[in-house]
Structure formats: C-alpha cells, structure tokens
Design a protein around this motif. Sequence first.
Motif, PDB file in Angstrom:
ATOM      1  N   VAL A 281     -20.925  46.533  40.712  1.00  0.00           N
ATOM      2  CA  VAL A 281     -20.127  45.501  41.367  1.00  0.00           C
ATOM      3  C   VAL A 281     -19.050  46.154  42.235  1.00  0.00           C
ATOM      4  CG1 VAL A 281     -18.580  43.540  40.955  1.00  0.00           C
ATOM      5  CG2 VAL A 281     -20.482  43.956  39.408  1.00  0.00           C
ATOM      6  N   ARG A 282     -18.850  45.580  43.444  1.00  0.00           N
ATOM      7  CA  ARG A 282     -17.718  45.978  44.294  1.00  0.00           C
ATOM      8  C   ARG A 282     -16.625  44.938  44.097  1.00  0.00           C
ATOM      9  NH1 ARG A 282     -19.844  46.853  49.486  1.00  0.00           N
ATOM     10  NH2 ARG A 282     -20.105  44.704  49.419  1.00  0.00           N
ATOM     11  N   VAL A 283     -15.446  45.360  43.718  1.00  0.00           N
ATOM     12  CA  VAL A 283     -14.341  44.470  43.380  1.00  0.00           C
ATOM     13  C   VAL A 283     -13.759  43.835  44.644  1.00  0.00           C
ATOM     14  CG1 VAL A 283     -12.025  44.365  42.351  1.00  0.00           C
ATOM     15  CG2 VAL A 283     -13.787  45.834  41.346  1.00  0.00           C
ATOM     16  N   ILE A 284     -13.528  42.514  44.563  1.00  0.00           N
ATOM     17  CA  ILE A 284     -12.796  41.802  45.606  1.00  0.00           C
ATOM     18  C   ILE A 284     -11.326  41.751  45.203  1.00  0.00           C
ATOM     19  CG2 ILE A 284     -12.458  39.609  46.785  1.00  0.00           C
ATOM     20  CD1 ILE A 284     -15.461  39.045  46.254  1.00  0.00           C
ATOM     21  N   ARG A 285     -11.069  41.248  43.982  1.00  0.00           N
ATOM     22  CA  ARG A 285      -9.699  41.193  43.481  1.00  0.00           C
ATOM     23  C   ARG A 285      -9.717  40.939  41.986  1.00  0.00           C
ATOM     24  NH1 ARG A 285      -6.871  36.013  42.925  1.00  0.00           N
ATOM     25  NH2 ARG A 285      -8.455  34.413  42.805  1.00  0.00           N
ATOM     26  N   GLU A 286      -8.681  41.407  41.323  1.00  0.00           N
ATOM     27  CA  GLU A 286      -8.459  41.069  39.926  1.00  0.00           C
ATOM     28  C   GLU A 286      -7.733  39.725  39.919  1.00  0.00           C
ATOM     29  OE1 GLU A 286      -6.960  43.205  35.833  1.00  0.00           O
ATOM     30  OE2 GLU A 286      -6.771  44.259  37.725  1.00  0.00           O
ATOM     31  N   ILE A 287      -7.960  38.910  38.901  1.00  0.00           N
ATOM     32  CA  ILE A 287      -7.366  37.570  38.833  1.00  0.00           C
ATOM     33  C   ILE A 287      -6.310  37.576  37.724  1.00  0.00           C
ATOM     34  CG2 ILE A 287      -7.839  35.103  38.637  1.00  0.00           C
ATOM     35  CD1 ILE A 287     -10.782  35.759  39.311  1.00  0.00           C
TER      36      ILE A 287
ATOM     37  N   TRP B 280      -8.642  42.576  28.009  1.00  0.00           N
ATOM     38  CA  TRP B 280      -9.691  41.940  28.810  1.00  0.00           C
ATOM     39  C   TRP B 280      -9.096  41.450  30.120  1.00  0.00           C
ATOM     40  CZ3 TRP B 280     -14.866  40.929  27.150  1.00  0.00           C
ATOM     41  CH2 TRP B 280     -15.146  41.396  25.864  1.00  0.00           C
ATOM     42  N   THR B 281      -9.931  41.266  31.144  1.00  0.00           N
ATOM     43  CA  THR B 281      -9.462  40.775  32.435  1.00  0.00           C
ATOM     44  C   THR B 281     -10.563  40.028  33.174  1.00  0.00           C
ATOM     45  OG1 THR B 281      -8.294  41.396  34.459  1.00  0.00           O
ATOM     46  CG2 THR B 281     -10.065  42.857  33.765  1.00  0.00           C
ATOM     47  N   TRP B 282     -10.158  39.160  34.083  1.00  0.00           N
ATOM     48  CA  TRP B 282     -11.065  38.464  34.995  1.00  0.00           C
ATOM     49  C   TRP B 282     -10.964  39.135  36.355  1.00  0.00           C
ATOM     50  CZ3 TRP B 282     -14.550  34.585  34.393  1.00  0.00           C
ATOM     51  CH2 TRP B 282     -14.492  33.831  33.236  1.00  0.00           C
ATOM     52  N   PHE B 283     -12.095  39.231  37.060  1.00  0.00           N
ATOM     53  CA  PHE B 283     -12.048  39.689  38.452  1.00  0.00           C
ATOM     54  C   PHE B 283     -13.198  39.084  39.237  1.00  0.00           C
ATOM     55  CE2 PHE B 283     -14.961  42.878  36.779  1.00  0.00           C
ATOM     56  CZ  PHE B 283     -15.773  43.220  37.842  1.00  0.00           C
ATOM     57  N   GLU B 284     -13.023  39.051  40.560  1.00  0.00           N
ATOM     58  CA  GLU B 284     -14.072  38.608  41.480  1.00  0.00           C
ATOM     59  C   GLU B 284     -14.692  39.847  42.100  1.00  0.00           C
ATOM     60  OE1 GLU B 284     -12.160  36.220  44.447  1.00  0.00           O
ATOM     61  OE2 GLU B 284     -12.384  34.407  43.269  1.00  0.00           O
ATOM     62  N   GLY B 285     -15.998  39.783  42.325  1.00  0.00           N
ATOM     63  CA  GLY B 285     -16.659  40.920  42.942  1.00  0.00           C
ATOM     64  C   GLY B 285     -18.019  40.546  43.483  1.00  0.00           C
ATOM     65  N   TYR B 286     -18.581  41.460  44.249  1.00  0.00           N
ATOM     66  CA  TYR B 286     -19.935  41.289  44.777  1.00  0.00           C
ATOM     67  C   TYR B 286     -20.888  42.146  43.970  1.00  0.00           C
ATOM     68  CZ  TYR B 286     -17.919  39.122  48.916  1.00  0.00           C
ATOM     69  OH  TYR B 286     -17.246  38.286  49.765  1.00  0.00           O
TER      70      TYR B 286
END
Length: 99
Positions: free
Chosen positions: A32-38, A47-53
């Motif tokens: 996955v390539r990270v867009i941003r951490e949420i 633990w964490t949430w993030f958006e990615g491709y």
Amino acid sequence: MTAPAPLRRLKAGDVVWLTREASPQFVTPLRVRVIREIPERYTYDGWTWFEGYQLDGKGGAVAKRELFVRREGVRWLDAPPAPARAVRRPLPRTPARVG
C-alpha cells in the motif's frame, strides 16, 4: 532497562507491506502507498487508521482503501521509482519560402 524506540508515523508517499502482523485481515499480504494517516479516529493503543492505494505488482494503484492496522506490524518498503515523465521536444521547423 531501555525504553522502546518510538514507532514511526505513516506519512504521504510511504510504501508499506501489510501482513498478519499488522492485522488478522491480511491473510494475503498487501502493498500500500499511504495517502494520509487519520488521527481524528480514536483507536486502541498501538493501532491506527490510514488511507492508501493498494498497489499491484508493477506499483500501480488498483484500489483506494481505508485500513486499520497495528503500528508494530507495518513494514516500510522503499518507494517504487516514479514513472518517467514524457519530454516534449519541439518539432523541427522548415524555413518559410519568401518569394
């Protein structure tokens, strides 16, 4: 006793490898390539949430995902090289005929 090293934060452009170490949902590993951490989503400690491709074998994006992962299980990879940009070259000009 020494303190544990701080966990690295996810930032835009990072390429990460997610396996079952990151979450039980990743039976099949995912790149996955990270867009941003949420950060505005509250989670369990560690633990964490993030958006990615999600990336295919060639490094191309195939799907946008929101993922919930355990920070200790995230493995950073070197970013794939950026695709070569096309260079525009001027067309050769023929001299105008006068006359």
